[in-house]
Design a protein around this motif. Structure first.
Motif, mmCIF file in Angstrom:
data_model
loop_
_atom_site.group_PDB
_atom_site.id
_atom_site.type_symbol
_atom_site.label_atom_id
_atom_site.label_comp_id
_atom_site.label_asym_id
_atom_site.label_seq_id
_atom_site.Cartn_x
_atom_site.Cartn_y
_atom_site.Cartn_z
ATOM 1 N N PHE C 389 0.826 -1.194 0.000
ATOM 2 C CA PHE C 389 0.000 0.000 0.000
ATOM 3 C C PHE C 389 0.866 1.253 0.000
ATOM 4 O O PHE C 389 0.671 2.170 -0.805
ATOM 5 N N ILE C 390 1.852 1.277 0.909
ATOM 6 C CA ILE C 390 2.740 2.451 0.998
ATOM 7 C C ILE C 390 3.465 2.654 -0.322
ATOM 8 O O ILE C 390 3.544 3.771 -0.864
ATOM 9 N N ILE C 391 3.986 1.555 -0.855
ATOM 10 C CA ILE C 391 4.776 1.676 -2.075
ATOM 11 C C ILE C 391 3.915 2.146 -3.244
ATOM 12 O O ILE C 391 4.307 3.017 -4.018
ATOM 13 N N CYS C 392 2.719 1.576 -3.355
ATOM 14 C CA CYS C 392 1.833 1.990 -4.444
ATOM 15 C C CYS C 392 1.454 3.447 -4.295
ATOM 16 O O CYS C 392 1.386 4.186 -5.286
ATOM 17 N N PHE C 393 1.221 3.904 -3.067
ATOM 18 C CA PHE C 393 0.872 5.308 -2.885
ATOM 19 C C PHE C 393 2.042 6.198 -3.236
ATOM 20 O O PHE C 393 1.865 7.297 -3.776
ATOM 21 N N GLY C 394 3.251 5.700 -2.949
ATOM 22 C CA GLY C 394 4.425 6.447 -3.381
ATOM 23 C C GLY C 394 4.455 6.565 -4.884
ATOM 24 O O GLY C 394 4.764 7.622 -5.444
ATOM 25 N N ALA C 395 4.115 5.475 -5.572
ATOM 26 C CA ALA C 395 4.129 5.497 -7.029
ATOM 27 C C ALA C 395 3.064 6.436 -7.569
ATOM 28 O O ALA C 395 3.285 7.136 -8.565
ATOM 29 N N VAL C 396 1.901 6.451 -6.933
ATOM 30 C CA VAL C 396 0.834 7.331 -7.406
ATOM 31 C C VAL C 396 1.204 8.784 -7.149
ATOM 32 O O VAL C 396 0.900 9.662 -7.947
ATOM 33 N N GLY C 397 1.914 9.025 -6.037
ATOM 34 C CA GLY C 397 2.267 10.398 -5.705
ATOM 35 C C GLY C 397 1.311 11.014 -4.714
ATOM 36 O O GLY C 397 0.907 12.178 -4.848
ATOM 37 N N VAL C 398 0.925 10.270 -3.710
ATOM 38 C CA VAL C 398 0.048 10.786 -2.664
ATOM 39 C C VAL C 398 0.883 11.638 -1.716
ATOM 40 O O VAL C 398 2.035 11.299 -1.455
ATOM 41 N N PRO C 399 0.373 12.760 -1.233
ATOM 42 C CA PRO C 399 1.125 13.568 -0.283
ATOM 43 C C PRO C 399 1.598 12.765 0.920
ATOM 44 O O PRO C 399 0.970 11.776 1.301
ATOM 45 N N PHE C 400 2.696 13.224 1.467
ATOM 46 C CA PHE C 400 3.416 12.566 2.552
ATOM 47 C C PHE C 400 4.206 11.349 2.086
ATOM 48 O O PHE C 400 4.837 10.689 2.885
ATOM 49 N N THR C 401 4.155 11.049 0.834
ATOM 50 C CA THR C 401 5.134 10.088 0.318
ATOM 51 C C THR C 401 6.108 10.865 -0.559
ATOM 52 O O THR C 401 5.790 11.956 -1.040
ATOM 53 N N ALA C 402 7.293 10.259 -0.758
ATOM 54 C CA ALA C 402 8.322 10.953 -1.518
ATOM 55 C C ALA C 402 7.906 11.144 -2.964
ATOM 56 O O ALA C 402 8.331 12.077 -3.630
ATOM 57 N N GLY C 403 7.050 10.249 -3.474
ATOM 58 C CA GLY C 403 6.616 10.353 -4.853
ATOM 59 C C GLY C 403 5.904 11.670 -5.123
ATOM 60 O O GLY C 403 6.068 12.268 -6.188
ATOM 61 N N PHE C 404 5.165 12.136 -4.135
ATOM 62 C CA PHE C 404 4.452 13.408 -4.295
ATOM 63 C C PHE C 404 5.442 14.550 -4.465
ATOM 64 O O PHE C 404 5.330 15.354 -5.395
ATOM 65 N N ILE C 405 6.424 14.603 -3.554
ATOM 66 C CA ILE C 405 7.407 15.693 -3.608
ATOM 67 C C ILE C 405 8.104 15.681 -4.967
ATOM 68 O O ILE C 405 8.240 16.721 -5.620
ATOM 69 N N ALA C 406 8.521 14.485 -5.390
ATOM 70 C CA ALA C 406 9.303 14.391 -6.611
ATOM 71 C C ALA C 406 8.491 14.864 -7.803
ATOM 72 O O ALA C 406 8.955 15.685 -8.608
ATOM 73 N N LYS C 407 7.248 14.403 -7.915
ATOM 74 C CA LYS C 407 6.439 14.772 -9.074
ATOM 75 C C LYS C 407 6.075 16.234 -9.025
ATOM 76 O O LYS C 407 6.052 16.929 -10.053
ATOM 77 N N PHE C 408 5.815 16.718 -7.819
ATOM 78 C CA PHE C 408 5.510 18.137 -7.671
ATOM 79 C C PHE C 408 6.686 18.996 -8.135
ATOM 80 O O PHE C 408 6.516 19.956 -8.884
ATOM 81 N N MET C 409 7.860 18.621 -7.688
ATOM 82 C CA MET C 409 9.039 19.401 -8.070
ATOM 83 C C MET C 409 9.248 19.377 -9.569
ATOM 84 O O MET C 409 9.546 20.404 -10.192
ATOM 85 N N ASN C 410 9.093 18.198 -10.182
ATOM 86 C CA ASN C 410 9.329 18.108 -11.624
ATOM 87 C C ASN C 410 8.328 18.945 -12.400
ATOM 88 O O ASN C 410 8.700 19.699 -13.308
ATOM 89 N N LEU C 411 7.037 18.821 -12.024
ATOM 90 C CA LEU C 411 6.018 19.523 -12.798
ATOM 91 C C LEU C 411 6.118 21.021 -12.577
ATOM 92 O O LEU C 411 6.026 21.809 -13.534
ATOM 93 N N SER C 412 6.351 21.456 -11.331
ATOM 94 C CA SER C 412 6.445 22.900 -11.120
ATOM 95 C C SER C 412 7.729 23.435 -11.743
ATOM 96 O O SER C 412 7.759 24.573 -12.230
ATOM 97 N N GLY C 413 8.770 22.608 -11.734
ATOM 98 C CA GLY C 413 9.991 23.010 -12.421
ATOM 99 C C GLY C 413 9.735 23.219 -13.893
ATOM 100 O O GLY C 413 10.237 24.159 -14.515
ATOM 101 N N LEU C 414 8.912 22.361 -14.484
ATOM 102 C CA LEU C 414 8.581 22.491 -15.906
ATOM 103 C C LEU C 414 7.817 23.783 -16.153
ATOM 104 O O LEU C 414 8.088 24.513 -17.113
#
Lengths: 107, 478, 524
Positions: C389-414
Motif C-alpha cells: 500500500f505504501i509503495i503503491c501510494f508512493g508510485a501514485v504520488g500521494v502527499p506525505f510520500t516521496a513520490g508526491f514531492i518528486a512529481k511536484f518538483m518536476n512539474l512545477s519546475g517544468l
C-alpha cells in the motif's frame, strides 16, 4: 609493322600479362586440380618473365630480376612436387580430383 | 668472413632454429622407436635457446645482413619474440600429437621448426626475393604441417591451403615485378630511395594493390579467407593454434613494412585496406554466427580478430601501429588460451562440435569461468585486454578525421555483432544437459598454458601502460 | 580520513565476489547467502560513512583517488587515468545503489533456488560495475564500467529467469551494446577533437568540459546525440524500450529490482554528466526534445501499462513512467526541475524496486501473474498488502510520500521553465498532469485487482495448494503469508519512501551545491 617486329620491353610485358590472365582464368574456371596447379605455375612464370624482362631493360647492371626469376622457377617446381604429393594422397581417398567434389569439410 | 658477423648480429635465433631442424631430422633417422617422448623436450629446448639468443641480436641501430637482404631492428626483434612465444605454446600443447605420431614425432617438430624459421625470415626480409622465398617457405611448411594427420580431412585442408598459398604468391610476384620495373630495384631501402619525388601512377597503384591482396592471404583476410576454417578443421589442434597466430603475425610484420614504403604514393590504399578489413570482420562474424563446430568457430574468430588488426594497418601512423602491436600481444595470449581450452576439452572426450560443450558450466565451473574471460576478451568486453586492444585500434581511426567516422561506425557495429557471436559458446555452456563430463587432470601442459594465458589476458588490461609505451617505442622504430 | 577509500568502496564487492567464487569458500547455500547479505549491509554502512564525512559545500569532486598499477597511470600514453571521485549527485546515486543491492541480496533468499555461488558473486560484480560508473572521473573508465555491467546482467537474466529469458537476455545485451557503440563513437570523436584543439590527450571529464565551446554547434550536436542514444537505451526512453522491458519482465525478482531501480539512474546520470556537463549550449538548444521524450514516456508508458494483464509487465511500464518525470525535470532547465529530477530518480529506484518486490512476492505464492487470476489477497497476506500500500501510494504520488514531492518538483519546475514558446511548456505540463492521472489509474487498478475483491477459492488460507518444490513456503504461508526477509525488504523501502516524503531536504541538501554548479555552467 616495325612496332610489332622490333621486340622491346613492352612486348615481353604484354606477353607476361596475357600469360598471367590465362593462368588466373584457369585457376578460377578449371575443375581439374592438376590443371589448377599448372595454371598457378603459369601465373608464377609470367611473373618470372616480367622480372627477367625488366632486369634486362631497366636494371642491366645488377640484373637482380634474373636471380628472382631463377628462384621463381625453383619454387614453382617445389610447389608442383608438394602439390603432387597432396594430390596423390587425396586421390587415394576420393578417386578423382574434381574441385567440386573435394568438399568434405563444410558447415 | 663477413657473413659470420651477419649471423652473429642478426641471425642467431634463426640459426639455432635451423640447427634444431637438422637435429630433429637426424634424430628421426636414428632414435625412432624408444625416444619419441624426448622429442617434445628437445623442441622446448630449441625454442628456449632461440629465445635466449634474441638478446644477442643487434636491434639498435638497424643492422643490414647478407647484402641488405635481411634486416634486424627493434621491430623485427619484437615480431620474432611474438612468433617464438606462440610457437613455444604450440609445442607445449602438442603432447597428444607426439603420442600419436610416435616415431614420426621428430618429423613433426622438424616441419614445425621449418615454419618458425620461415616466419622469422619473413619478418626480417628486406627485399622482394627474400620475402618471396620466406613467403613460400612458410606456406609450404604450414601446408605440410596441416596435412600431417593421416585422415582425409587433413589432406583436403592442406590442399586448400596450398592452392590459396600458391595463388597468393603468384599475385605477390606479379605485383612486385612491376614495382621492380618502376624502381629498378628489389631492395626495400633502395626502392624507398628511388621513389623519392615519384608522382605515382596507375601501374604502380595496381601493382601495389596486387601485393596487398597477396598479403591478405598471410593475414587471413578478405579476399583470401575461405581456406581458414577448412584448414583449421582439418589440422590437429596444436597446428591450428600455430596457424592462427604465427603466419598472421609474420604477415602483419611484412605488410606494415611494405605499406610504409608504398602507401605515400597510392593515396587510396588506406581506404582500400579499411574496406577489406571491414569486409573481413563481416565475413568472419557472419561465418561464426552459424557455426556448429568449435574448431571452425575458432577459425572464423581468427578472421574477425585479424580484421580488426588490419583496420589499424589502413591508418598507418605510429599511433595505429602501436595499437596493432598491442592488439597482436593481446590476440596472441587470448587465442592461445582459446585453443588450449579447446585442446583440454578435446582430449577429455574427443569431440569438437559446439553441442558437446553443453552443460560444461555445471561440472567444470572453474574452466568455464576462465573460458568466459577468454571469449569476453575476444569479443572486446571489459575487464579484459581485448577491450583495450579494440579501443586502441578504433581510436586510431577516430584520429584520422571526420571523413572516416562512417568507417568507425561500421567497425563499431561489427564489433557489436562480434559480441553476439562470442556469447554463443557461453550460452551453450550454460545449457542444461544430462551428460556429465569431467575434464581429465593429466594434461599438465595444456592446463598450464590455458590458465596462464587467461590470467595474462586480464592482467594485460591493468598493466597496459608500460606495454603501450613499449609498443609505441617499437612502432616509432619502423 | 584514511578509512574512507573510494577504491575500497568500488572494488570491495568484486573482491567479495571472487571470495565467494574461490574454492576456499564453503559450498554451503546458507553460508554463501549470509556472507553476501552481511557484506551488503556492511557495504551500505560504509557508503553511509561517505555521506557522513561529505562536505556538501564542496564544489568539485570529493574523495578523489587514482588507481595506479606499479606507480603508473592506467593508460598513461593516452592520457586516460583510472581516477575515481564523487560529487553530490554521484554520492546520492552511490548510496541508492548500495541500498538497492543490499535490499536485493536480502530479497534473494526466497527467490533464488539454484546456483547460489554464481548468483551472489554476479550480483556483487554488478555492484562494482554500477559504482564504477557513478564514480568514474574519466570517460573511458566510465565506458569500461558501463560495458562491464552487460556480462553480469546477461547471466543474471538468462540463468535465473523465466523459460525464454535466455533469448531476452541476449536481445538486451545486443540492444544495449549496439547503442553503447554509438556512445563509444561519440566519446572517441570527442576525445580526439578536444585533443586537436587543446593539444592535450586527456579523457578527464573536467578538462574535456573546458574545451567544448570551441567546436561548431552541429559537431557538438553530433556527439551529443551519439551519447544520448547510448543513454536512452539504458534508461529506457520509449522508442528504445522493447528489449529492456522484456528483460525486466523475464528476469527473477531481485534482478528486475536492480534493473528497474539502478539502470534508469545510470542512464540519466550519463545525461547529467555528459550531455549537460559537456555540451551546455547544445543542451539548451535541445532541451525541449528531452521534455517531449519525457512526456512520451509518461503517456505512452501509462497507456502500455493500462493495456497489460500481467502484473510484472504493468510494473515494468510503471518504471518507464517514473523515469519520464525525471526526464521532464532535466529538460526544464530550472533549479527546481533539476533537483526534482535527481530526487525523482532516487525515489523511482525505491518505488519501482518495491513494486517489483510486491509482484515477486505475489507471484511466488500464487504462481500466476495474470490480473484476472488474482484477487482478495489482502485477506490472505495482510502484511504484504499494508507494505505494498505504501509503495503503491508512493508510485501514485500521494502527499506525505516521496513520490508526491518528486512529481511536484518536476512539474512545477517544468512550469517555471524559461523555454520558449510558453505555450509548448504549458501544454506539456498539462499533458504530463494527465499522465499523472493515468499513472494513478493503473497502479490502483493493479493494487485493487491483486489485493481486494472477493477471495478466489485457491487463495484461501485453509485450502492453499502447493507445487512439489514449494515446500519451504508451506511453513510460513498460512500464518502471515510472507517471510521475514520479505517483510524487511518491503518495510525498508516503505520507510524510505515515507521518510523522504516528510523530510525531502535530507536528500536534497546532499546535491544542492553540485546541481547549482551544473546549472550555473548551463547558463554560460
Amino acid at each position: 609493322m616495325s612496332v610489332i617486329f622490333n621486340i622491346g620491353l613492352y612486348h615481353y610485358l604484354i606477353l607476361a600479362l596475357i600469360l598471367f590472365c590465362i593462368g588466373l582464368w584457369g585457376v578460377i574456371a578449371c575443375k581439374d586440380l592438376i590443371k589448377v596447379f599448372l595454371c598457378v605455375n603459369l601465373m608464377m612464370f609470367s611473373a618470372a618473365l616480367n622480372y627477367s624482362a625488366y632486369a634486362v631493360y631497366v636494371d642491366p647492371e645488377k640484373i637482380n630480376g634474373v636471380v628472382v626469376a631463377i628462384f621463381i622457377i625453383v619454387f614453382g617446381i617445389i610447389n608442383l612436387v608438394v602439390s603432387a604429393a597432396l594430390l596423390i594422397s587425396v586421390f587415394k581417398y576420393k578417386k578423382n580430383l574434381d574441385v567440386e567434389k573435394i568438399t568434405d569439410i563444410k558447415g | 668472413m663477413e657473413f659470420l658477423t651477419d649471423i652473429n648480429n642478426a641471425f642467431l635465433p634463426e640459426i639455432i632454429i635451423a640447427a634444431f631442424v637438422f637435429i630433429n631430422i637426424f634424430l628421426s633417422l636414428f632414435f625412432n622407436k624408444k625416444f619419441y617422448k624426448t622429442s617434445q623436450w628437445i623442441a622446448i629446448l630449441g625454442i628456449l635457446m632461440s629465445f635466449a639468443s634474441i638478446g644477442f641480436v643487434q636491434a639498435e641501430p638497424t643492422y643490414h645482413a647478407f647484402a641488405n637482404a635481411f634486416i634486424s631492428n627493434v621491430y623485427t626483434v619484437f615480431f620474432k619474440s611474438v612468433i617464438l612465444v606462440a610457437s613455444f605454446f604450440a609445442v607445449l600443447v602438442s603432447h597428444k600429437i607426439v603420442r600419436r605420431k610416435r616415431a614420426r614425432a621428430f618429423e613433426y617438430f622438424a616441419i614445425l621448426f621449418c615454419a618458425i624459421l620461415a616466419a622469422m625470415l619473413l619478418v626480417s626480409a628486406n627485399d622482394f626475393l627474400s620475402s618471396f622465398v620466406s613467403f613460400e617457405f612458410l606456406a609450404l611448411s604450414c601446408c605440410l604441417m596441416s596435412g600431417l594427420i593421416k585422415n582425409y580431412k587433413a589432406k583436403e585442408g592442406a590442399l586448400k591451403y596450398l592452392v590459396c598459398a600458391v595463388v597468393a604468391s603468384a599475385l605477390f610476384l606479379f605485383g612486385t615485378s612491376y614495382i621492380y620495373g618502376i624502381t629498378g630495384s628489389i631492395n626495400f631501402d633502395a626502392i624507398e630511395v628511388s621513389l623519392q619525388g615519384y608522382q605515382g601512377s596507375m601501374l604502380f597503384a595496381l601493382s601495389s594493390l596486387l601485393v596487398i591482396i597477396a598479403m591478405m592471404f598471410k593475414v587471413s583476410a578478405v579476399p583470401f579467407v575461405n581456406w581458414v576454417p577448412d584448414v583449421y578443421k582439418g589440422a590437429s589442434y596444436p597446428v591450428g593454434m600455430f596457424l592462427s597466430i604465427v603466419p598472421i603475425a609474420a604477415g602483419f610484420a611484412l605488410l606494415s613494412r611494405i605499406l610504409v614504403i608504398i602507401s605515400n604514393f597510392v593515396p587510396v590504399l588506406g581506404v582500400v585496406i579499411i574496406i577489406l578489413a571491414l569486409a573481413t570482420i563481416a565475413f568472419g562474424a557472419y561465418g561464426a554466427l552459424r557455426q556448429k563446430d568449435m574448431k571452425r568457430f575458432a577459425g572464423y574468430s581468427t578472421i574477425v580478430q585479424s580484421g580488426f588488426m588490419l583496420l589499424a594497418m589502413g591508418v598507418l601512423s605510429p599511433y595505429s601501429l602501436a595499437g596493432m602491436l598491442y592488439y597482436l600481444i593481446c590476440f596472441l595470449f587470448t587465442n592461445v588460451a582459446l585453443w588450449a581450452g579447446m585442446i583440454m576439452f578435446f582430449n577429455s572426450n574427443g569431440r569438437d562440435d559446439m553441442e558437446s560443450y553443453k552443460g560444461l558450466a555445471y561440472n567444470n565451473p572453474f574452466y568455464t569461468t576462465a573460458m568466459i574471460f577468454v571469449l569476453m576478451s575476444l569479443a572486446g568486453l571489459p575487464p579484459t585486454s581485448g577491450f583495450l586492444a579494440k579501443f586502441f585500434v578504433l581510436s586510431a581511426i577516430a584520429r584520422l578525421g571526420f571523413m572516416y567516422i562512417i568507417f568507425l561506425l561500421v567497425a563499431l557495429l561489427l564489433g557489436a555483432i562480434a559480441v553476439c557471436l562470442y556469447f554463443r559458446p557461453i550460452k551453450i555452456m550454460f545449457e542444461k544437459t544430462t551428460e556429465t563430463l569431467h575434464l581429465t587432470n593429466k594434461l599438465v601442459f595444456s592446463k598450464f598454458v590455458f590458465y596462464f594465458c587467461t590470467a595474462l589476458t586480464i592482467l594485460l588490461c591493468m598493466y597496459s601502460s608500460k606495454i603501450v609505451e613499449f609498443c609505441e617505442l617499437i612502432a616509432y622504430s619502423l | 580520513m584514511n578509512i574512507l577509500s573510494i577504491l575500497a568502496l568500488i572494488f570491495s564487492p568484486a573482491i567479495a565476489a571472487l571470495l565467494i567464487l574461490s574454492p576456499v569458500f564453503p559450498n554451503n547455500e546458507i553460508k554463501i547467502r549470509r556472507f553476501a547479505k552481511t557484506f551488503g549491509i556492511l557495504h551500505f554502512i560504509y557508503s553511509m560513512l561517505f555521506l557522513l564525512f561529505f562536505n556538501p559545500t564542496n564544489f568539485g569532486w570529493s574523495y578523489q583517488k587514482e588507481l595506479t598499477f606499479l606507480n603508473t597511470s592506467w593508460l598513461k600514453t593516452l592520457g586516460v587515468t583510472a581516477t575515481f571521485g564523487m560529487d553530490g549527485i554521484s554520492l546520492v546515486f552511490v548510496l541508492l545503489t548500495s541500498f538497492l543491492i543490499m535490499i536485493a541480496l536480502v530479497a534473494s533468499k526466497s527467490m533464488i533456488r539454484t546456483k547460489h555461488r554464481i548468483y551472489y558473486s554476479l550480483v556483487l560484480v554488478l555492484e562494482t560495475a554500477f559504482l564504477g560508473v557513478f564514480c568514474a572521473k574519466d570517460i573511458f573508465l566510465f565506458l569500461l564500467f558501463w560495458e562491464l555491467q552487460l556480462i553480469p546482467i546477461y547471466f543474471l537474466v538468462s540463468q535465473w529467469g523465466d523459460k525464454t529469458s535466455s533469448y531476452s537476455a541476449m536481445k538486451y545485451v545486443v540492444y544495449t551494446f549496439v547503442a553503447s557503440m554509438f556512445m563509444f563513437l561519440g566519446m572517441l570523436v570527442l576525445y580526439f577533437y578536444s585533443f586537436s584543439i587543446s593539444g592535450v590527450l586527456t579523457g578527464d571529464i573536467e578538462s574535456l568540459s573546458m574545451s567544448e565551446s570551441v567546436f561548431a554547434l552541429w559537431f557538438q550536436a553530433f556527439i551529443f546525440f551519439c551519447l544520448l542514444l547510448g543513454f536512452a537505451v539504458k534508461i529506457p526512453i520509449i522508442p528504445f524500450h522493447t528489449a529492456v522491458a522484456k528483460a525486466q519482465v523475464e528476469a527473477v525478482t531481485p534482478v528486475s529490482m536492480l534493473m528497474a531501480g539502478v539502470l534508469p539512474v545510470i542512464g540519466e546520470y550519463g545525461i547529467i554528466r555528459f550531455n549537460m556537463g559537456l555540451f551546455p549550449e547544445v543542451f539548451n538548444y535541445f532541451a525541449p526534445i528531452l521534455i517531449i521524450f519525457g512526456v512520451v514516456n509518461i503517456i505512452y508508458g501509462a497507456c502500455l501499462a493500462l493495456a497489460q494483464t500481467d502484473i510484472k509487465k504493468i510494473t515494468a511500464y510503471a518504471g518507464f513512467v517514473q523515469t519520464g518525470f525525471a526526464l521532464i525535470g532535466l529538460g526544464a532547465l530550472t533549479e527546481l526541475g533539476f533537483n526534482g529530477a535527481v530526487f525523482q530518480l532516487v525515489i523511482a529506484g525505491l518505488i519501482i524496486s518495491g513494486l517489483f518486490m510486491v509482484t515477486g512476492v505475489v507471484y511466488l505464492r500464487t504462481k500466476t501473474r495474470e490480473v484476472s487470476a488474482l484477487g482478495g489477497l489482502s485477506q490472505v497476506m495482510p502484511i504484504c498488502m499494508c507494505l505494498g500500500f505504501i509503495i503503491c501510494f508512493g508510485a501514485v504520488g500521494v502527499p506525505f510520500t516521496a513520490g508526491f514531492i518528486a512529481k511536484f518538483m518536476n512539474l512545477s519546475g517544468l512550469i517555471l521553465s524559461d523555454i520558449e514558446p510558453q505555450k509548448f511548456i504549458v501544454s506539456m505540463a498539462v499533458v504530463s498532469a494527465i499522465g499523472l492521472v493515468l499513472n494513478a489509474c493503473y497502479i490502483l487498478y493493479l493494487f485493487h485487482k491483486t489485493f481486494f475483491g472477493s477471495v478466489l477459492s485457491q487463495f484461501k488460507a485453509e485450502s492453499v495448494q502447493y507445487d512439489e518444490d514449494g515446500n519451504e513456503i508451506t511453513v510460513v504461508y498460512p500464518k502471515r503469508g510472507i517471510t521475514k526477509s520479505e517483510i524487511i525488504v518491503l518495510s525498508l523501502l516503505g520507510i524510505a519512501i515515507i521518510l523522504f516524503g516528510i523530510f525531502p531536504n535530507a536528500l536534497l541538501d546532499i546535491f544542492q551545491v553540485t546541481s547549482d554548479v551544473i546549472l550555473d555552467f548551463m547558463k554560460v
